[in-house]
Design a protein around this motif. Sequence first.
Motif, PDB file in Angstrom:
ATOM      1  N   MET A 272      -7.041   5.417 -11.145  1.00 40.70           N
ATOM      2  CA  MET A 272      -5.979   5.653 -11.610  1.00 40.70           C
ATOM      3  C   MET A 272      -5.308   7.271 -10.849  1.00 40.70           C
ATOM      4  O   MET A 272      -4.129   7.356 -10.588  1.00 40.70           O
ATOM      5  CB  MET A 272      -5.692   5.879 -13.117  1.00 40.70           C
ATOM      6  N   LEU A 273      -6.596   8.149 -11.009  1.00 41.01           N
ATOM      7  CA  LEU A 273      -6.332   9.492 -10.509  1.00 41.01           C
ATOM      8  C   LEU A 273      -5.692   9.569  -8.684  1.00 41.01           C
ATOM      9  O   LEU A 273      -4.729  10.135  -8.464  1.00 41.01           O
ATOM     10  CB  LEU A 273      -7.289   9.962 -10.631  1.00 41.01           C
ATOM     11  N   PHE A 274      -6.319   8.546  -7.987  1.00 41.37           N
ATOM     12  CA  PHE A 274      -6.013   8.390  -6.588  1.00 41.37           C
ATOM     13  C   PHE A 274      -4.639   7.674  -6.575  1.00 41.37           C
ATOM     14  O   PHE A 274      -3.931   8.271  -5.761  1.00 41.37           O
ATOM     15  CB  PHE A 274      -7.170   7.392  -6.063  1.00 41.37           C
ATOM     16  N   LEU A 275      -4.261   6.537  -7.408  1.00 49.19           N
ATOM     17  CA  LEU A 275      -2.974   6.336  -7.240  1.00 49.19           C
ATOM     18  C   LEU A 275      -1.934   7.245  -7.727  1.00 49.19           C
ATOM     19  O   LEU A 275      -0.735   7.064  -7.056  1.00 49.19           O
ATOM     20  CB  LEU A 275      -3.009   4.819  -7.944  1.00 49.19           C
ATOM     21  N   TYR A 276      -2.231   7.957  -8.691  1.00 51.25           N
ATOM     22  CA  TYR A 276      -1.012   9.030  -9.177  1.00 51.25           C
ATOM     23  C   TYR A 276      -1.074   9.888  -8.109  1.00 51.25           C
ATOM     24  O   TYR A 276       0.042  10.361  -7.801  1.00 51.25           O
ATOM     25  CB  TYR A 276      -1.706   9.652 -10.270  1.00 51.25           C
ATOM     26  N   ASN A 277      -2.151  10.548  -7.575  1.00 49.68           N
ATOM     27  CA  ASN A 277      -1.902  11.494  -6.351  1.00 49.68           C
ATOM     28  C   ASN A 277      -1.147  10.973  -5.331  1.00 49.68           C
ATOM     29  O   ASN A 277      -0.333  11.523  -4.688  1.00 49.68           O
ATOM     30  CB  ASN A 277      -3.147  12.079  -6.140  1.00 49.68           C
ATOM     31  N   LYS A 278      -1.571   9.744  -4.836  1.00 46.97           N
ATOM     32  CA  LYS A 278      -0.919   9.330  -3.616  1.00 46.97           C
ATOM     33  C   LYS A 278       0.810   8.997  -3.946  1.00 46.97           C
ATOM     34  O   LYS A 278       1.594   9.240  -3.099  1.00 46.97           O
ATOM     35  CB  LYS A 278      -1.339   7.619  -3.361  1.00 46.97           C
ATOM     36  N   HIS A 280       2.703  10.814  -6.055  1.00 53.63           N
ATOM     37  CA  HIS A 280       2.943  12.090  -6.032  1.00 53.63           C
ATOM     38  C   HIS A 280       3.242  12.522  -4.738  1.00 53.63           C
ATOM     39  O   HIS A 280       4.195  12.992  -4.270  1.00 53.63           O
ATOM     40  CB  HIS A 280       2.088  12.967  -6.824  1.00 53.63           C
ATOM     41  N   LYS A 281       2.360  12.277  -3.763  1.00 57.99           N
ATOM     42  CA  LYS A 281       2.405  12.920  -2.431  1.00 57.99           C
ATOM     43  C   LYS A 281       3.605  12.027  -1.825  1.00 57.99           C
ATOM     44  O   LYS A 281       4.365  12.672  -0.995  1.00 57.99           O
ATOM     45  CB  LYS A 281       1.154  12.592  -1.844  1.00 57.99           C
ATOM     46  N   ASP A 282       3.598  10.611  -1.860  1.00 59.20           N
ATOM     47  CA  ASP A 282       4.587   9.988  -1.324  1.00 59.20           C
ATOM     48  C   ASP A 282       6.188  10.561  -1.736  1.00 59.20           C
ATOM     49  O   ASP A 282       7.126  10.530  -1.010  1.00 59.20           O
ATOM     50  CB  ASP A 282       4.481   8.508  -1.486  1.00 59.20           C
ATOM     51  N   LYS A 283       6.226  10.548  -2.993  1.00 61.89           N
ATOM     52  CA  LYS A 283       7.435  11.197  -3.522  1.00 61.89           C
ATOM     53  C   LYS A 283       8.070  12.545  -3.059  1.00 61.89           C
ATOM     54  O   LYS A 283       8.936  12.890  -2.831  1.00 61.89           O
ATOM     55  CB  LYS A 283       7.397  11.141  -5.149  1.00 61.89           C
ATOM     56  N   LEU A 284       7.001  13.408  -3.068  1.00 66.89           N
ATOM     57  CA  LEU A 284       7.100  14.649  -2.500  1.00 66.89           C
ATOM     58  C   LEU A 284       7.680  14.875  -1.061  1.00 66.89           C
ATOM     59  O   LEU A 284       8.491  15.235  -0.688  1.00 66.89           O
ATOM     60  CB  LEU A 284       5.794  15.499  -2.665  1.00 66.89           C
ATOM     61  N   ALA A 285       6.871  13.911  -0.151  1.00 66.48           N
ATOM     62  CA  ALA A 285       7.190  13.837   1.044  1.00 66.48           C
ATOM     63  C   ALA A 285       8.720  13.262   1.269  1.00 66.48           C
ATOM     64  O   ALA A 285       9.460  13.598   2.240  1.00 66.48           O
ATOM     65  CB  ALA A 285       6.137  12.886   1.833  1.00 66.48           C
ATOM     66  N   GLU A 286       9.281  12.275   0.453  1.00 63.62           N
ATOM     67  CA  GLU A 286      10.348  11.630   0.471  1.00 63.62           C
ATOM     68  C   GLU A 286      11.357  12.696  -0.036  1.00 63.62           C
ATOM     69  O   GLU A 286      12.510  12.692   0.833  1.00 63.62           O
ATOM     70  CB  GLU A 286      10.508  10.485  -0.367  1.00 63.62           C
TER      71      GLU A 286
END
Length: 293
Positions: A272-278, A280-286
């Motif tokens: 869950m932590l891995f998917l949350y961080n991923k 979050h990163k994708d949304k931040l990049a977008e």
Amino acid sequence: MSKTCLIIEGGGFKIAFTAGVLDTFLTASFRPFDHYIGVSGGTIAASYYLSDQFRYILKAMHFLAADNQFLDYKRAFNEGYMDIDYIKKVAQEEVPFNFEKALKAVEDKEIHFVATNRKFGTPEYFRPTNPKNWLEYSIASSTLPFVTKGKHKIKDKSYFDGGWSDPLPVKWAYENGARKILILRTYPLEYRDEQSWSDYFGSYYFKDSKGLKKVFDESYKWYNEALDFINNPPSDLIIEQISPEEILKSKTYSYTSETINQDYRHGVERGMLFLYNKLHKDKLAETSSHFLG
């Protein structure tokens, strides 16, 4: 072609942790990989993940842990106290594995199971293409020296656990086109391997077999060399890892129902932590891309 690869480390009953991670992936429909590589027990985890069977890895582990036909110490000095061939019955009858669905999931992708050639002590990378060889390759990859029968025959050649010759096949994946790799580990990130009692015993027991003796003398070094590659990858390779925060409660050969459940829950948390961080990163990049125009 640049590929995204999932590597699933083995570890006997420690793959309860892996089961938790992969079940988290299933609930999020997270399967962005072009290539799957399973080692030892990691082949079983990969199988149920690819067949989209939620909690089936955990079910299979609990079934094997409780069944006397799988674990019998009276066989320890004969054919091994774990009956690895019993996995066939589990996959076909007790906790049925959906071969057709798994094969469909990889029909335009790649999948390999790592096994060790018993004669030469070298890794081989089997690619399952049908229900029969899927099972055969998985059993070959999971056959532990001294604990199970010690070897599994495929086309008159004998094989055993792939973790002894290429426990973390990251370099092989890179050489075969992977440029993004996610590794599911069963040890903490800071873990380094050492020569074990089974290594010493195997080196002495197989002293007349040059290939096998080398496996037991060198396998822990190969594991650490793989870690060195992971920690210092080529510039065109991205490696991510999901690992337990500390040594797992279950061991390769020793476990209880409770330790299996504890490790599974820890895997769910780390997944869950891995998917949350991923996410979050994708949304931040977008957001950044949109802001920068």
